[in-house]
Design a protein around this motif. Sequence first.
Motif, PDB file in Angstrom:
ATOM      1  N   ARG A 145       0.822  -1.207   0.000  1.00 26.17           N
ATOM      2  CA  ARG A 145       0.000   0.000   0.000  1.00 26.17           C
ATOM      3  C   ARG A 145       0.861   1.264   0.000  1.00 26.17           C
ATOM      4  O   ARG A 145       1.862   1.337   0.699  1.00 26.17           O
ATOM      5  CB  ARG A 145      -0.931   0.000   1.218  1.00 26.17           C
ATOM      6  N   VAL A 146       0.425   2.240  -0.796  1.00 20.95           N
ATOM      7  CA  VAL A 146       1.147   3.509  -0.830  1.00 20.95           C
ATOM      8  C   VAL A 146       1.074   4.175   0.536  1.00 20.95           C
ATOM      9  O   VAL A 146       2.068   4.654   1.073  1.00 20.95           O
ATOM     10  CB  VAL A 146       0.546   4.428  -1.912  1.00 20.95           C
ATOM     11  N   PHE A 147      -0.143   4.183   1.109  1.00 13.37           N
ATOM     12  CA  PHE A 147      -0.323   4.847   2.402  1.00 13.37           C
ATOM     13  C   PHE A 147      -0.223   3.827   3.523  1.00 13.37           C
ATOM     14  O   PHE A 147      -1.230   3.314   3.993  1.00 13.37           O
ATOM     15  CB  PHE A 147      -1.701   5.528   2.462  1.00 13.37           C
ATOM     16  N   ASN A 148       0.950   3.515   3.947  1.00 15.90           N
ATOM     17  CA  ASN A 148       1.045   2.689   5.148  1.00 15.90           C
ATOM     18  C   ASN A 148       1.089   3.611   6.363  1.00 15.90           C
ATOM     19  O   ASN A 148       1.098   4.846   6.230  1.00 15.90           O
ATOM     20  CB  ASN A 148       2.250   1.755   5.083  1.00 15.90           C
ATOM     21  N   ARG A 149       1.150   3.029   7.530  1.00 14.04           N
ATOM     22  CA  ARG A 149       0.956   3.844   8.733  1.00 14.04           C
ATOM     23  C   ARG A 149       2.047   4.926   8.872  1.00 14.04           C
ATOM     24  O   ARG A 149       1.755   6.092   9.092  1.00 14.04           O
ATOM     25  CB  ARG A 149       0.913   2.960   9.975  1.00 14.04           C
ATOM     26  N   THR A 150       3.299   4.518   8.701  1.00 13.42           N
ATOM     27  CA  THR A 150       4.395   5.478   8.874  1.00 13.42           C
ATOM     28  C   THR A 150       4.246   6.642   7.908  1.00 13.42           C
ATOM     29  O   THR A 150       4.443   7.799   8.264  1.00 13.42           O
ATOM     30  CB  THR A 150       5.735   4.783   8.595  1.00 13.42           C
ATOM     31  N   THR A 151       3.927   6.293   6.653  1.00  9.06           N
ATOM     32  CA  THR A 151       3.818   7.336   5.648  1.00  9.06           C
ATOM     33  C   THR A 151       2.689   8.307   6.003  1.00  9.06           C
ATOM     34  O   THR A 151       2.841   9.520   5.899  1.00  9.06           O
ATOM     35  CB  THR A 151       3.551   6.703   4.264  1.00  9.06           C
ATOM     36  N   ILE A 152       1.579   7.755   6.444  1.00  7.38           N
ATOM     37  CA  ILE A 152       0.445   8.623   6.782  1.00  7.38           C
ATOM     38  C   ILE A 152       0.831   9.574   7.908  1.00  7.38           C
ATOM     39  O   ILE A 152       0.618  10.789   7.822  1.00  7.38           O
ATOM     40  CB  ILE A 152      -0.784   7.778   7.198  1.00  7.38           C
ATOM     41  N   VAL A 153       1.457   9.027   8.943  1.00 10.35           N
ATOM     42  CA  VAL A 153       1.833   9.864  10.090  1.00 10.35           C
ATOM     43  C   VAL A 153       2.793  10.959   9.625  1.00 10.35           C
ATOM     44  O   VAL A 153       2.618  12.140   9.929  1.00 10.35           O
ATOM     45  CB  VAL A 153       2.490   9.004  11.194  1.00 10.35           C
ATOM     46  N   PHE A 154       3.785  10.559   8.855  1.00  7.87           N
ATOM     47  CA  PHE A 154       4.792  11.538   8.435  1.00  7.87           C
ATOM     48  C   PHE A 154       4.171  12.605   7.545  1.00  7.87           C
ATOM     49  O   PHE A 154       4.428  13.801   7.724  1.00  7.87           O
ATOM     50  CB  PHE A 154       5.930  10.827   7.703  1.00  7.87           C
ATOM     51  N   LEU A 155       3.325  12.178   6.603  1.00  5.92           N
ATOM     52  CA  LEU A 155       2.698  13.151   5.710  1.00  5.92           C
ATOM     53  C   LEU A 155       1.840  14.122   6.502  1.00  5.92           C
ATOM     54  O   LEU A 155       1.851  15.333   6.235  1.00  5.92           O
ATOM     55  CB  LEU A 155       1.825  12.432   4.680  1.00  5.92           C
ATOM     56  N   ALA A 156       1.133  13.593   7.490  1.00  5.40           N
ATOM     57  CA  ALA A 156       0.277  14.462   8.306  1.00  5.40           C
ATOM     58  C   ALA A 156       1.130  15.516   8.993  1.00  5.40           C
ATOM     59  O   ALA A 156       0.784  16.708   9.002  1.00  5.40           O
ATOM     60  CB  ALA A 156      -0.471  13.622   9.334  1.00  5.40           C
ATOM     61  N   ILE A 157       2.276  15.103   9.523  1.00  5.53           N
ATOM     62  CA  ILE A 157       3.139  16.063  10.214  1.00  5.53           C
ATOM     63  C   ILE A 157       3.666  17.119   9.238  1.00  5.53           C
ATOM     64  O   ILE A 157       3.635  18.318   9.515  1.00  5.53           O
ATOM     65  CB  ILE A 157       4.312  15.334  10.902  1.00  5.53           C
ATOM     66  N   VAL A 158       4.116  16.660   8.073  1.00  7.36           N
ATOM     67  CA  VAL A 158       4.682  17.590   7.111  1.00  7.36           C
ATOM     68  C   VAL A 158       3.637  18.594   6.637  1.00  7.36           C
ATOM     69  O   VAL A 158       3.878  19.803   6.578  1.00  7.36           O
ATOM     70  CB  VAL A 158       5.279  16.822   5.895  1.00  7.36           C
ATOM     71  N   LEU A 159       2.441  18.088   6.335  1.00  4.27           N
ATOM     72  CA  LEU A 159       1.410  18.986   5.834  1.00  4.27           C
ATOM     73  C   LEU A 159       0.946  19.947   6.928  1.00  4.27           C
ATOM     74  O   LEU A 159       0.680  21.118   6.670  1.00  4.27           O
ATOM     75  CB  LEU A 159       0.236  18.187   5.273  1.00  4.27           C
ATOM     76  N   ALA A 160       0.893  19.441   8.160  1.00  4.01           N
ATOM     77  CA  ALA A 160       0.539  20.329   9.268  1.00  4.01           C
ATOM     78  C   ALA A 160       1.590  21.420   9.404  1.00  4.01           C
ATOM     79  O   ALA A 160       1.271  22.607   9.570  1.00  4.01           O
ATOM     80  CB  ALA A 160       0.439  19.526  10.561  1.00  4.01           C
ATOM     81  N   ALA A 161       2.861  21.020   9.267  1.00  2.38           N
ATOM     82  CA  ALA A 161       3.937  22.008   9.370  1.00  2.38           C
ATOM     83  C   ALA A 161       3.809  23.032   8.267  1.00  2.38           C
ATOM     84  O   ALA A 161       4.051  24.230   8.462  1.00  2.38           O
ATOM     85  CB  ALA A 161       5.290  21.308   9.313  1.00  2.38           C
ATOM     86  N   ALA A 162       3.401  22.563   7.065  1.00  3.65           N
ATOM     87  CA  ALA A 162       3.275  23.478   5.934  1.00  3.65           C
ATOM     88  C   ALA A 162       2.303  24.602   6.256  1.00  3.65           C
ATOM     89  O   ALA A 162       2.451  25.723   5.778  1.00  3.65           O
ATOM     90  CB  ALA A 162       2.809  22.719   4.693  1.00  3.65           C
ATOM     91  N   LEU A 163       1.301  24.300   7.071  1.00  2.00           N
ATOM     92  CA  LEU A 163       0.327  25.330   7.436  1.00  2.00           C
ATOM     93  C   LEU A 163       0.740  26.071   8.704  1.00  2.00           C
ATOM     94  O   LEU A 163       0.703  27.288   8.779  1.00  2.00           O
ATOM     95  CB  LEU A 163      -1.040  24.688   7.674  1.00  2.00           C
ATOM     96  N   LEU A 164       1.148  25.312   9.726  1.00  2.00           N
ATOM     97  CA  LEU A 164       1.322  25.895  11.053  1.00  2.00           C
ATOM     98  C   LEU A 164       2.571  26.770  11.151  1.00  2.00           C
ATOM     99  O   LEU A 164       2.540  27.833  11.775  1.00  2.00           O
ATOM    100  CB  LEU A 164       1.378  24.792  12.105  1.00  2.00           C
ATOM    101  N   VAL A 165       3.679  26.322  10.547  1.00  2.00           N
ATOM    102  CA  VAL A 165       4.911  27.115  10.686  1.00  2.00           C
ATOM    103  C   VAL A 165       4.752  28.499  10.076  1.00  2.00           C
ATOM    104  O   VAL A 165       5.000  29.506  10.749  1.00  2.00           O
ATOM    105  CB  VAL A 165       6.115  26.348  10.097  1.00  2.00           C
ATOM    106  N   PRO A 166       4.284  28.604   8.817  1.00  2.00           N
ATOM    107  CA  PRO A 166       4.077  29.953   8.274  1.00  2.00           C
ATOM    108  C   PRO A 166       3.050  30.744   9.076  1.00  2.00           C
ATOM    109  O   PRO A 166       3.233  31.932   9.343  1.00  2.00           O
ATOM    110  CB  PRO A 166       3.577  29.700   6.848  1.00  2.00           C
ATOM    111  N   ALA A 167       1.989  30.055   9.493  1.00  4.99           N
ATOM    112  CA  ALA A 167       0.945  30.753  10.243  1.00  4.99           C
ATOM    113  C   ALA A 167       1.518  31.329  11.530  1.00  4.99           C
ATOM    114  O   ALA A 167       1.295  32.493  11.861  1.00  4.99           O
ATOM    115  CB  ALA A 167      -0.199  29.789  10.558  1.00  4.99           C
ATOM    116  N   SER A 168       2.317  30.522  12.213  1.00  2.64           N
ATOM    117  CA  SER A 168       2.878  30.983  13.484  1.00  2.64           C
ATOM    118  C   SER A 168       3.825  32.147  13.255  1.00  2.64           C
ATOM    119  O   SER A 168       3.864  33.098  14.025  1.00  2.64           O
ATOM    120  CB  SER A 168       3.574  29.814  14.176  1.00  2.64           C
ATOM    121  N   ASN A 169       4.591  32.071  12.151  1.00  4.47           N
ATOM    122  CA  ASN A 169       5.535  33.146  11.878  1.00  4.47           C
ATOM    123  C   ASN A 169       4.810  34.431  11.532  1.00  4.47           C
ATOM    124  O   ASN A 169       5.169  35.520  11.986  1.00  4.47           O
ATOM    125  CB  ASN A 169       6.466  32.738  10.734  1.00  4.47           C
TER     126      ASN A 169
END
Lengths: 382, 252, 541
Positions: free
Chosen positions: A5-29
Motif C-alpha cells: 500500500r502507498v499509504f502505510n501507517r508510517t507514511t500517513i503519520v509523516f505526511l500528516a506532520i509535514v502537511l501540518a507544518a506546511a500550514l502551522l509554521v508559516p501561520a505561526s511566523n
Amino acid sequence: MTSDRVFNRTTIVFLAIVLAAALLVPASNLLLPPGSPLHVPDYMMPLLGKYLCYALLAVSVDLIWGYAGILSLGHGAFFALGGYAMGMYLMRQIGTRGVYANPVLPDFMVFLNWKELPWYWWGFDHFPFAALMVVLAPGLLAFVFGWLAFRSRVTGVYLSIITQAMTYALLLAFFRNDMGFGGNNGLTDFKDILGFPVQAPGTRAALFAASALALALGLLACRAIVTSKLGKVLVAIRDAESRTRFIGYRVEHYKLFVWVVSAVLAGIAGALYVPQVGIINPSEFAPANSIETVIWVAVGGRGTLVGAALGALTVNAGKTWFTGVLPELWLFALGALFVVVTLFLPKGILGTFLEAWGFRRKRPAPEIIDEDGVASKPAAAE
Amino acid sequence: MTTSLPVTTALLYLNGVSVVFDGFRALNNLSLAIGRAEMRAIIGPNGAGKTTMMDVITGKTRPSEGDAIFAGRHDLTRLDEASIAQLGIGRKFQTPTVFEMHTVEDNIRLSLKADRRTLPTLFARKTAAERERIDALLERVRLKDQRRRPASELSHGQKQWLEIGMLLAQEPQLLLVDEPAAGMTDQETADTADLLREIAETRAVVVVEHDMTFVRDLGVKVTCLHEGSVLAEGPLDQVSADERVVEVYLGR
Amino acid sequence: MVPRPEYPVRPVALLIAFVLGVLLLAPAVARADAYTDALARFAADSFSETEAAIDGVAASGHPLAADVVGAVREGRLMVRAADKAVFIRDPDGSFRDAGTGSPAAVQGADLKPVRLNNRVRRAVEAAMGTLTLRSPDRARRAAAAAAVFKSRDASALPALEAALAAETDPAIRRQMQEARAAILLTRPEATPDQRAEAITVLRARGDQEAVAVLRNLPADAPPAIRAMAGDAITAIENRIALLRNVQNVVYGISLGSVLLLSAIGLAVTFGVMGVINMAHGEMVMLGAYTTFVVQEVIRSHAPWLFDSSLFIALPLAFLVAGAVGVLIERSVIRFLYGRPLETLLATWGISLILQQAVRTVFGANNREVGNPGWMSGSFDLLGLTLTWNRLVIIVFALVVFAALLVSLKRTALGLQIRAVTQNRRMAGAMGIRTDWVDALTFGLGSGIAGIAGVALSQIDNVSPNLGQGYIIDSFLVVVFGGVGNLWGTLVGAMSIGIANKLLEPFAGAVLGKIILLVAIILFIQKRPRGLFALKGRFVEG
C-alpha cells in the motif's frame, strides 16, 4: 517485505506532520506576535525550509539506494543543477537593479566584460521555462549518465566512484568563470520570485509551504513507485541482479527509470533550496556534500523513504545545533555518525524502531510482518 | 532475423561454438542440438564448459565464434539476457537464486509471463487470472503453504523448487537447469527428477548434473562434455561405457 | 688580465712560454697608451666622446678598464674640471686615480660625474661584456658571452674575436662563437660566407633566442642566405616543438608518479583486498604531517640532520600510517567485509575524524615542510629544466612500486596475502591467520600511503585537506588501471598523468582535468573492469 500500500501507517503519520507544518509554521511566523512562545522566528523559517529540501533530496537518494541498490555519491550534482536553473531565473528577475544596472546582463557578466547573454541563458526570464529546466537539466544529465552506465553494467562501488567523478567534474566546470554561471561566487543577490520579493515574510512562508508540499508529493511519488510491481522488480534487481535479468527484465531500463526520477526529485529540491538560502555556488557540487546526503539516508533508515527524510531533518538539525555550540566538534560527530550507523544501526533509526515495534506487536505471527518497512537488509555482497 | 542462419528443426541448435577467455578455450567448437520437448542431461568434469555453454545460450557470454539458434529463427549470440528470457529460455542457477526479500508469492508473480517493459510494469495491477496462475504453480512446486513467507526463510531444497517454479512461471520453451539435485535429500532428489520429467512432457529441458543416480533416474539422452566439446552422446549406458568418458570423468 | 695557461715545466714548454710571454707583453705596453688616450676623452663631456672613451678603455685591455666602465655605469666616474683628471669614486666614498689606480685625495666638490644617456648605457653594457670576456673566472666569461649574444653589439666583435682566440674551454668557445654569429648575421657589412657560417652556428644552438636572432637577418641579404636562415628557423622550431612535447611527457610522468604514489597504497587496500578506503587520502596526509613533525624536531634539536630528515621520516610515516590503518581495520573495516558500500561510508566518516583531529592538533593552516638541500634546485636535461624534487619523486615512486611488487611476490606475507584474497576459506584451512593477514595487508596499504605522504609533502601544501585532493584521482587511477592489477595502476597513473599534461596546453589546466574526468568516466563504461581487467566466468560483478 515492503507493504503493497502507498499509504502505510508510517507514511500517513509523516505526511500528516509535514502537511501540518506546511500550514502551522508559516501561520505561526506571520500571525503570532514575536514574543509568543509558539512564534517561529524569521530566521528559522528559511532554515526549516532548507531542511525540508534536504529531506526531499534524501528521499530521492533512498529511492535508488534503498530500493535499487544504486549508491550515488554524486546526487548533489542533480540538486545543484536544479538549484542553478532556479538561480538563473532569479538572476533574470533582478533586471536593472544590479550594481551595474545593466538591462540585459547579470552583474557578473558585466564584470567579466561579456557583451551579450549566452544562448543557454535565454528563456530564463520566464518562470515556466525555468521550472521546466529545473526538471530537464538534472533529468537529462541523469538520463545520459545512467544510459551509459547501466547499459555497460557498471555497478556497485564502480558506479559510486564514477558518480563521484561526475560531480567533481561539474564542480571544476562551474568554478570556471567562462562557463557563464558566475564562477566561484555563483548566483546571488536575488530580488524577486514570481514578482514577490524573496526576502519578504510572506514569500518565505510560501516557499516553506511549497517545500513541505514538494516533500510530501515527492514522498508519495516514491511510495507509489516502490509499492508497484516495478518497485518489486527494483528490489529484485538490488538483491539478485542477474536472476532478474534471466527472467526477462531489462535491468538497465528499470535502473534508468528510477535513476532519472530520483535525479528530477533532487533537482526540484535544489530549486526550492536556492530562493530560501539566497545563493547557489559551485560548492554545492562538492563530492563531500553528496556523501553527506547518503549518511542522512543511512541514519534515518535505508529503504524506508520516510526514514531518509527523518534522517535528513535530524542530522541537519544536529548540525545547526553543533556548529552553534561546539563548531570544532561537528566533524568529529559527523564522522562518528558514519561509523556508528554503518556498524551498529544498519537499518537506521526508523528501521530499527519499526522492527522492534513490529516484533513486539506481532510476535505471535512473525511471518506476516509486512506492514511497512521492516527495513530491507542491505544488499548482500556482490 | 539475420541472413545466414543454418536451417534446423531443433529447438536449440549450437554449431561450432567456441569461447575464449584470455587464451583459455572454455568452449571448443561445441555443437549440440536439443529437440522440442526433449530432456537432455549434460555431464562432464569440472571445467568441461557446462556452465559456459549455459552462459552462451542465455546471452551472458558472447561466443568468439559459432552459432546458437533458438527455434530455428533467433540468433542467440546477438541478443541480451532479457530478450533471450522473453523468447522462452529459462535458467536455474547452480546455487539457488531467488529474491530473498520478497515473499514466495511475489517471487512467482515477478516471474510470470507478462509485459516486461518498464512503464507497463509500473502500472501493472494484480488480476484474478494472475492469482490463479500463481496458485497452480505454487501447488506444483509444493510451496502453497509458504506463499506469504519471505524466500530467505525457505530451506535449501525449497529454494531450489521455488526457483524451478519461477522458471515455469515464465512459460519457457526451454529450461536450463544447473545441478538441481545439489544439496538435496534423497527423497527431494527423487521428487525433483519426477518434476523435471513431468515438465519435459511439454518443454525442452537441459539438465547439468554430477549426480549419476539422478541422471539415471531421469532416463534420458546424455551428452558428456570435455574440454569444451562433446566427448560422447547417447543413452547413459552407452556413454558410461565409453572408454574416454570413463577416463576423464567417471573413473574406473 | 690575460689568463696564462699553465704548462708543465719542460724545456720545450719553457721556450714556448718565453715566446708567448713576449707576444703577450708587447701588446700590453701598447695598451697602456691606448688606455690613457681613451681615458682623456671622458673629460670632453659629450655623449659621443664618452661612448668612444668607453669603447677605447674596453678595447685597451688595461687592468683598470673594468673598474672604469663599471664606475661609468653607476655614475661613479668623476672628472675634475680643473685639470681634466679622471677619478673613480669607490662605493665606500674614497677616490682612486683612474689612470694609475692609486688612492687620490680629492675634494668631491671639485668633481663632476660622467653623464649617461641611453646610448652611453648601451656602450657600457657592451663594454662590460667585452671586458669580462677575458675574465679568469669561467662563469663570468660565460655570462659575458651570453651578454654579447643578447646585445649583438658590433663594437664587441674585435674583443670577442680576441677572446675567442685565447679561449680554451669548449663550452665557452661555443658560446662565444654563437655570440660572434649573432653579430655577424645582423651586421650589414658581413659577407655571405660569414653569414652562412653564422647561420650554421645558430642552427646548432637551436633555441628560441637563436630564432629571434635569425629573424633579424637584414632583408637585403642574398636569397640563398635568406633561404638558409629560413630553413634554420623551421628546423629549430620543429626541434622546439618536439622538445615541448617531450617536456610535457616528462612533466606528465612527473604528475603520473605523484598519482602513482597516492594510488599505490589504494591498489593494495582496494585492488587486492577490495576494501573501499575513503580515508586513504588521510593516510597520505598523516605521512606528510609525520614529515612535518620530524623536521620540527630536527630543527630545534639537531639542525645538522636536516638533509636526512626525509630518510628519518620515511620509516616513521610508514609506521604511523600503517598503525592507524591496522587500527581502522581491526576496529571498523573487519566488521564490514563483503559490504563495500557500507565500508565506503564508514571510512568516509573516519576520514572526517582524522582530518578534524589533525586540524585540532596542528591547526587548519598550511604547515611548512622544507626541501632538503639535495632536493632543491633544478638541472638541465636536453634543454629541459627539471627540478630535483620532481626527479626524486619520479624515482621514488618507481622504487616504492618495485618494492611493493617484490614484497607481494616474494615475501611470506605477500604469499599469504595472495592466498587469502584468492581463497579465504582455503587459506584459513591451511593455517593462515586470515584476520591478521587482513589487518597487515590493510596496514601495508596504509603505510605505503604514509610513505607517499612524505614525498608529497615536498611538492604540495601540508594541510588537513591534503588527502581530499588525492582521493578521487587515486580511485580513478586504480579503477582505470584495472582493480587487482598493480601494473595496471602503474600504467593507469602514467597515462592519466601524461594525458593531463598533453591536454593542458590546448585546454588549460581546469578544462583539461574536466575532459580527462569525462574521458575516464566514458572509458569505465566501455571497460568497466579497467585497462587490465581479469576476464573469465569466475569474475563476477
